[in-house]
Design an enzyme around this catalytic site. Sequence first.
Site, mmCIF file in Angstrom:
data_model
loop_
_atom_site.group_PDB
_atom_site.id
_atom_site.type_symbol
_atom_site.label_atom_id
_atom_site.label_comp_id
_atom_site.label_asym_id
_atom_site.label_seq_id
_atom_site.Cartn_x
_atom_site.Cartn_y
_atom_site.Cartn_z
ATOM 1 C CB CYS A 119 -0.947 0.009 1.195
ATOM 2 S SG CYS A 119 -1.985 -1.466 1.288
ATOM 3 C CG HIS A 244 -3.149 3.126 1.979
ATOM 4 N ND1 HIS A 244 -3.728 2.724 0.798
ATOM 5 C CD2 HIS A 244 -3.294 2.087 2.856
ATOM 6 C CE1 HIS A 244 -4.197 1.495 0.950
ATOM 7 N NE2 HIS A 244 -3.941 1.091 2.179
ATOM 8 C CG ASN A 274 -7.017 -0.879 1.191
ATOM 9 O OD1 ASN A 274 -6.205 -0.713 0.302
ATOM 10 N ND2 ASN A 274 -6.664 -1.140 2.438
#
Length: 318
Positions: A119, A244, A274
Site C-alpha cells: 500500500c 493511503h 482499499n
Amino acid sequence: MKTSQGAPGAKILAFGHYQPSNVVTNHDLSATMETNDEWIQSRVGIKERRIAPDNESEIDLAVQAGGKALAASGLAVSDIDLVIVATCTLETQIPNAAGRVATRLGIDAPGAFDVNTACSGFCYALALANDAIRAGSATNVLVVGTEKLSQWIDWTDRATAVIFADGAGAAVVGPSDTPGIGPVVWGSAGDKFDAIIIKDRDSFLHQEGQTVFRWATTALHPVAKEICDRAGVDPADLAAFVPHQANLRIIETIARRLGADNAVIAKDIVLAGNTSAASIPLALSRMIERGEVQSGGLALLLGFGAGLTYAGQVVEIP
C-alpha cells in the site's frame, strides 16, 4: 569517469486514474456473507467498491490509468524513458508489470521495473522517479500504482472482502527548475510482517485488522509531521492530505493529529475501497478531476501497509 547531469528538481506533470465499471455495494456483499451496510461503514467507512471482471487484469487497469496520465501531461510516448509500476497483486511474478505496461502504451525500450511495498508502493515509486530525474538517470517517468486485489480475496471472509478493491492511478513525472516533489520519508516495521500477508500461491490475503489499526493510528502521524518538516511546509499550509485509503477511521485520526486544518482530506475509500498501491494516485486524480484541489497547491502523500512499510512526500499539485 563522467557522471550524469540531472535536473535541479522534478515535478508531477499530470495524473490519471481508472476503475473497473462493476460496482459492488455493501448490500451486494450482505447477500453472500454475514454483514450489512451499517456494520461495514461503522468499521471501515466504505459504501461501495469496484471489482474487475476475470478478463480485466491489473495490467489492463495500469494501461488505462497510465494512458490517461500521459494524455494529460502533453508528452509523447517517445518522451518517456522510465516506467515504474507499484503493485503487490500480480498473478505471476515473471515477467514484471512495467515492461508489459510500457509496451501496451507504445513506449519504446524504457527502463522498466516494479516496486512491491504494497500500500505504500506509489510513494516509494514516486521517490525513485524523483531521484532518477534529479540524478540524470531518466528524463520523464511514468509511475503507476495498480492492483487487482479481488483475485487474492476470500469472498466469504468479511474481514477482508468488505475492504479491498481494484483500480489504478498514475502520474507522469518530469524535470523542473524548482523541486515539485519533496524529500521522501520512508521506513518499515518488519517485526509486524505477518499483520498483512499472503502465505503462499494457494492462499488468500489475511489481515490482522486490530494490529494494523493500532500501528497506523499511533506510529504514522509523527511520520506525517516529519515529511512536512523535511519539505519545509507547515501542515496548516497544505492544500490536501492524501493518505493511503485503508480505513476511514485511520484517515481521520492521522489528519486530526497532524493538524492539517486547511487541507482537503482525501476520503476516496468511501466509494473506491482499499486499492493498495493504487489508492493515493487514484484518490488525488479524482480530487483534481472534481476540482476539489487547485494546481500549484501542496499535497501531503502518505502510504502505509503490508510489510509493514510506510513512505510519503509533499508534492505540488499539477
